[in-house]
Design a protein around this motif. Structure first.
Motif, PDB file in Angstrom:
ATOM      1  N   UNK A   1      65.519  65.531  60.004  1.00 13.44           N
ATOM      2  CA  UNK A   1      64.923  66.470  59.058  1.00 13.44           C
ATOM      3  C   UNK A   1      65.851  67.672  58.871  1.00 13.44           C
ATOM      4  N   UNK A   2      65.510  68.507  57.909  1.00 14.38           N
ATOM      5  CA  UNK A   2      66.265  69.746  57.707  1.00 14.38           C
ATOM      6  C   UNK A   2      65.259  70.883  57.548  1.00 14.38           C
ATOM      7  N   UNK A   3      65.415  71.887  58.393  1.00 10.81           N
ATOM      8  CA  UNK A   3      64.569  73.071  58.331  1.00 10.81           C
ATOM      9  C   UNK A   3      65.454  74.201  57.819  1.00 10.81           C
ATOM     10  N   UNK A   4      65.190  74.617  56.610  1.00 10.37           N
ATOM     11  CA  UNK A   4      66.067  75.584  55.964  1.00 10.37           C
ATOM     12  C   UNK A   4      65.692  77.017  56.346  1.00 10.37           C
ATOM     13  N   UNK A   5      66.585  77.932  56.036  1.00 10.46           N
ATOM     14  CA  UNK A   5      66.554  79.291  56.569  1.00 10.46           C
ATOM     15  C   UNK A   5      65.242  80.031  56.288  1.00 10.46           C
ATOM     16  N   UNK A   6      64.911  80.920  57.218  1.00 10.70           N
ATOM     17  CA  UNK A   6      63.797  81.866  57.092  1.00 10.70           C
ATOM     18  C   UNK A   6      62.436  81.174  56.966  1.00 10.70           C
ATOM     19  N   UNK A   7      62.293  80.016  57.575  1.00 10.25           N
ATOM     20  CA  UNK A   7      60.996  79.337  57.581  1.00 10.25           C
ATOM     21  C   UNK A   7      60.238  79.672  58.858  1.00 10.25           C
ATOM     22  N   UNK A   8      58.906  79.600  58.770  1.00  9.22           N
ATOM     23  CA  UNK A   8      58.022  79.930  59.893  1.00  9.22           C
ATOM     24  C   UNK A   8      57.070  78.757  60.091  1.00  9.22           C
TER      25      UNK A   8
ATOM     26  N   UNK B   1      68.744  72.750  61.787  1.00  8.12           N
ATOM     27  CA  UNK B   1      67.943  73.965  61.666  1.00  8.12           C
ATOM     28  C   UNK B   1      68.870  75.091  61.206  1.00  8.12           C
ATOM     29  N   UNK B   2      68.593  75.607  60.023  1.00  5.93           N
ATOM     30  CA  UNK B   2      69.399  76.685  59.476  1.00  5.93           C
ATOM     31  C   UNK B   2      69.023  78.017  60.137  1.00  5.93           C
ATOM     32  N   UNK B   3      69.722  79.109  59.831  1.00  6.81           N
ATOM     33  CA  UNK B   3      69.471  80.391  60.512  1.00  6.81           C
ATOM     34  C   UNK B   3      68.084  80.963  60.247  1.00  6.81           C
ATOM     35  N   UNK B   4      67.647  81.789  61.225  1.00  5.81           N
ATOM     36  CA  UNK B   4      66.435  82.598  61.095  1.00  5.81           C
ATOM     37  C   UNK B   4      65.173  81.771  60.866  1.00  5.81           C
ATOM     38  N   UNK B   5      65.018  80.744  61.681  1.00  8.79           N
ATOM     39  CA  UNK B   5      63.807  79.919  61.659  1.00  8.79           C
ATOM     40  C   UNK B   5      62.985  80.233  62.914  1.00  8.79           C
TER      41      UNK B   5
END
Length: 451
Positions: free
Chosen positions: A289-296, A273-277
């Motif tokens: 999985x990969x959850x990239x930055x600034x996702x909601x 999980x990248x920053x600001x999720x």
């Protein structure tokens, strides 16, 4: 031994300065009452009784939404914790077992701590939950003699020696049902506040020769919430604990303090999980999985190997199969995305089913709402939806079908077909320069008139 929960949730919470009942203020996207119920549920209680007062209807609705089998009773007059517990008596009339009394505004007592109390009850009539306080302040002190709790001393009544004690009272109690209500019946309101205090049962139990002990927990578990500042502190406590648990389970949080989790967030190991999720309620993510930055994300399920974001939004009902890609500024709502399908850029896919191996081009929109009703779009396997395609639902695009960029698709596209739905281009040589000259003259005239 069977166990029942009594959760005291009748307080107004004046210091919250809110029309909302105190226990319905949220931590990690769930009412603090739900956090308390969730912790108690780990004991597999035979019965759960919530004692509500201020905002009874709203508190009842929240409690039953989490646990439809719960019983919610009304404390019409708030007269102390002992009185509130007594209100639960009739709801437990047919119950024969232990009762643990919890507080709806003290949401962080862990299941492990409650298990420890249940074990201690096997050899003691009454079990009290205490904590070692960094700053005991005006908490009631637990006076111990070995493993025996001799008495609870309120700060105002404590000697200097007793005030030096750092083992403090949380208010959480556990006793056999019959013992609990017999002890409460012996209490009175002969005190400064004129209220019946549950903690006073310790003194009555000792007078009757009953064994009483205290179990210790971390101070953070006993955090009570009485103000907006406390609520913010509680949110920080929850987030820190939840992030640490995820990392212990094998999840990589690249910048943990920027990731916001909900009370029910589930993330499998080897996920990054990248920053600001931001994780809203109802999110489940499988491993790898990969959850990239600034996702909601909220109300969605993401399968193994998927890559989400950056700047992606997944709304309730989004179901993503393995190895899907959802890219920047893409919104998915109430839609199933098949294995290996890519929706990489600037698209909205709502109320849709998309097959496996399909590519959704940039700027694609499923036009799902006609102003009254929602309609579904169906896209098959290995299809190619050209950039800036408008899919006017209800509509189907078949397997291995293709739409041309800029198309407005209003009719079904058969398997392996190419659909083009746009006006023919008209080219006027030299007209661009003439048009700009006309526009510049209009602007110059307008500017002069405005002076």
């Amino acid at each position: 031994m069977s166990i029942a929960l009594v959760i005291l949730a009748a307080g107004k919470g004046t210091r919250m300065n809110s029309d909302l009942p105190k226990v319905l203020h949220q931590i990690a996207n769930a009412p603090m009452l739900v956090h308390t119920m969730q912790a108690g549920a780990a004991l597999s209680p035979e019965k759960t009784v919530v004692v509500a007062g201020h905002g009874y209807d709203a508190v009842k609705a929240a409690a039953l939404d989490y646990d439809p089998e719960a019983t919610v009773v009304l404390q019409e007059e708030q007269n102390g914790t002992g009185h509130a517990t007594r209100v639960a008596r009739d709801a437990l009339a047919d119950f024969d077992g232990d009762v643990i009394v919890l507080f709806g505004d003290t949401p962080f007592v862990t299941p492990e701590t409650l298990e420890s109390m249940a074990v201690a009850r096997e050899e003691n009539a009454v079990v009290v939950l205490g904590f070692e306080a960094a700053d005991p302040g005006k908490y009631g002190r637990l006076v111990m003699k070995g493993d025996s709790l001799e008495r609870i001393v309120e700060y105002a009544d404590a000697t200097d020696e007793e005030r030096d004690i750092t083992f403090c009272n949380s208010g959480v109690m556990l006793a056999k049902r019959d013992d609990l209500f017999d002890l409460i019946d012996a209490l009175n309101s002969d005190n400064a506040q004129g209220e019946i205090y549950l903690t006073d049962i310790v003194g009555v139990a000792r007078e009757r020769g009953m064994s009483v002990t205290a179990v210790s927990c971390d101070e953070a578990e006993t955090l009570g919430i009485n103000s907006r500042a406390h609520l913010a502190q509680a949110e920080a406590v929850f987030q820190d604990r939840a992030r640490a648990e995820l990392m212990d389970l094998g999840v990589t949080l690249q910048q943990p303090e920027t990731v916001m989790l909900s009370f029910d967030t589930v993330i499998g190991r080897d996920t990054t999980v990248e920053p600001n999720v931001y994780f809203g309620p109802g999110v489940t993510i499988e491993s790898g999985t990969r959850i990239r930055a600034f996702s909601h994300l909220e109300g969605c399920h993401i399968s193994r190997g998927a890559i989400i974001g950056p700047y992606a939004r997944l709304r309730p009902g989004a179901e993503l199969a393995e190895n899907t890609h959802v890219g920047n500024f893409v919104e998915i709502k109430n839609a199933e995305i098949g294995e290996g399908t890519k929706v990489n850029h600037l698209s909205y896919v709502g109320d849709a089913t998309v097959g496996k191996g399909t590519n959704i081009g940039a700027g694609t929109i499923t036009c799902n709402y006609d102003g009254v009703m929602k309609h579904r779009t169906e896209i098959g396997d290995n299809a190619f939806v050209g950039s800036n395609t408008m899919l006017v639902a209800p509509v189907k695009v078949g397997n291995q079908a293709m739409t041309g960029s800029g198309s407005v698709i209003t009719k079904n596209v058969p398997d392996e077909a190419l659909a083009l739905a746009r006006a023919d281009q008209v080219t006027k040589p030299g007209l661009s320069v003439k048009l700009f000259e006309i526009l510049k003259k209009k602007k110059q005239k307008r500017d002069q008139e405005s002076q």
